[in-house]
Enzyme design. Structure first.
Site, mmCIF file in Angstrom:
data_model
loop_
_atom_site.group_PDB
_atom_site.id
_atom_site.type_symbol
_atom_site.label_atom_id
_atom_site.label_comp_id
_atom_site.label_asym_id
_atom_site.label_seq_id
_atom_site.Cartn_x
_atom_site.Cartn_y
_atom_site.Cartn_z
ATOM 1 N N HIS A 1 -4.290 -3.583 0.636
ATOM 2 C CA HIS A 1 -4.722 -4.487 -0.426
ATOM 3 C C HIS A 1 -3.502 -5.151 -1.051
ATOM 4 O O HIS A 1 -2.433 -4.557 -1.150
ATOM 5 C CB HIS A 1 -5.541 -3.749 -1.488
ATOM 6 C CG HIS A 1 -4.876 -2.531 -2.028
ATOM 7 N ND1 HIS A 1 -4.880 -1.322 -1.348
ATOM 8 C CD2 HIS A 1 -4.164 -2.327 -3.160
ATOM 9 C CE1 HIS A 1 -4.193 -0.439 -2.045
ATOM 10 N NE2 HIS A 1 -3.739 -1.024 -3.150
ATOM 11 N N HIS B 1 -2.255 -6.971 -4.558
ATOM 12 C CA HIS B 1 -2.538 -7.113 -5.983
ATOM 13 C C HIS B 1 -2.173 -8.544 -6.409
ATOM 14 O O HIS B 1 -1.050 -9.005 -6.139
ATOM 15 C CB HIS B 1 -1.656 -6.175 -6.810
ATOM 16 C CG HIS B 1 -1.855 -4.711 -6.533
ATOM 17 N ND1 HIS B 1 -2.481 -3.862 -7.407
ATOM 18 C CD2 HIS B 1 -1.484 -3.939 -5.475
ATOM 19 C CE1 HIS B 1 -2.486 -2.629 -6.912
ATOM 20 N NE2 HIS B 1 -1.882 -2.647 -5.735
HETATM 21 P P1 5GP Z 1 -1.979 0.949 -4.778
HETATM 22 O O1 5GP Z 1 -2.617 1.756 -3.680
HETATM 23 O O2 5GP Z 1 -1.536 -0.412 -4.321
HETATM 24 O O3 5GP Z 1 -0.892 1.681 -5.498
HETATM 25 O O4 5GP Z 1 -3.044 0.668 -5.902
HETATM 26 C C1 5GP Z 1 -4.363 1.075 -5.892
HETATM 27 C C2 5GP Z 1 -5.044 0.329 -7.018
HETATM 28 O O5 5GP Z 1 -6.425 0.608 -6.954
HETATM 29 C C3 5GP Z 1 -4.567 0.712 -8.419
HETATM 30 O O6 5GP Z 1 -4.109 -0.462 -9.074
HETATM 31 C C4 5GP Z 1 -5.804 1.287 -9.092
HETATM 32 O O7 5GP Z 1 -5.904 0.920 -10.440
HETATM 33 C C5 5GP Z 1 -6.933 0.704 -8.268
HETATM 34 N N1 5GP Z 1 -8.122 1.523 -8.155
HETATM 35 C C6 5GP Z 1 -8.189 2.867 -7.971
HETATM 36 N N2 5GP Z 1 -9.462 3.269 -7.850
HETATM 37 C C7 5GP Z 1 -10.231 2.153 -7.945
HETATM 38 C C8 5GP Z 1 -11.644 1.928 -7.879
HETATM 39 O O8 5GP Z 1 -12.461 2.828 -7.727
HETATM 40 N N3 5GP Z 1 -12.052 0.627 -7.998
HETATM 41 C C9 5GP Z 1 -11.186 -0.401 -8.193
HETATM 42 N N4 5GP Z 1 -11.695 -1.628 -8.290
HETATM 43 N N5 5GP Z 1 -9.853 -0.223 -8.253
HETATM 44 C C10 5GP Z 1 -9.388 1.038 -8.143
#
Ligand code: 5GP
Length: 142
Positions: free
Chosen positions: A103, A105
């Site tokens: 993903h 951001h």
């Molecule tokens: P990364 O893997 O890039 O560090 O970030 C994962 C992102 O997913 C985080 O910014 C967190 O806030 C978000 N996140 C975690 N769980 C959920 C969820 O259940 N739904 C959504 N929409 N975002 C989530």
């Protein structure tokens, strides 16, 4: 690198097993709001096809995700009156990745307002619903 885990939380969202605040969807990508936004309008853009991160995603899917991220960045500038956009993408735990479906951001920024730390603040459902509506309308308007 570990194999793709089809039970990660974003895979469940992509299969419709868990809800999301959708901002954009086409045949190859889905974008929805981060429920713990680092700034208002914080959106995540995912390829629909399974990919753990930048290390295993097919280049065409990565390119498509980048195109969608650009659309969302532009929509956020106009619809939210953002002053700038931060784009982030993390790979593997030591690289900052927490959810193991690729993903990107897209984080709208206002002048002088720092981003909140990751996973610190859980946005209210009503605020997320309203934000998703605003961004979706801006994207539909082109
Ligand atoms: P990364 O893997 O890039 O560090 O970030 C994962 C992102 O997913 C985080 O910014 C967190 O806030 C978000 N996140 C975690 N769980 C959920 C969820 O259940 N739904 C959504 N929409 N975002 C989530």
């Amino acid at each position: 690198m570990p194999a793709y885990d089809p039970n990660n939380i974003f895979a469940k969202i992509l299969r419709g097993e868990l809800p999301c605040y959708k901002v954009y969807e086409d045949d190859k990508a889905l974008a929805f709001l981060d429920i713990m936004p680092r700034a208002p309008g914080h959106t995540l853009v995912l390829p629909k096809a399974p990919a753990r991160n930048i290390l295993d995603v097919p280049p065409d899917d990565l390119a498509h995700v980048a195109k969608v991220a650009q659309k969302i960045a532009k929509a956020a500038m106009t619809a939210l009156g953002a002053d700038g956009i931060t784009v982030q993408q993390f790979n593997e735990g030591p690289g900052g990745q927490v959810v193991f479906h690729l993903h990107v951001h897209v984080i709208p920024r206002m002048a002088g307002v720092p981003m909140k730390p990751p996973a610190e603040f859980k946005e209210k459902p009503e605020a997320l619903a309203e934000m998703a509506k605003t961004l979706m309308a801006a994207l539909a308007a082109g």
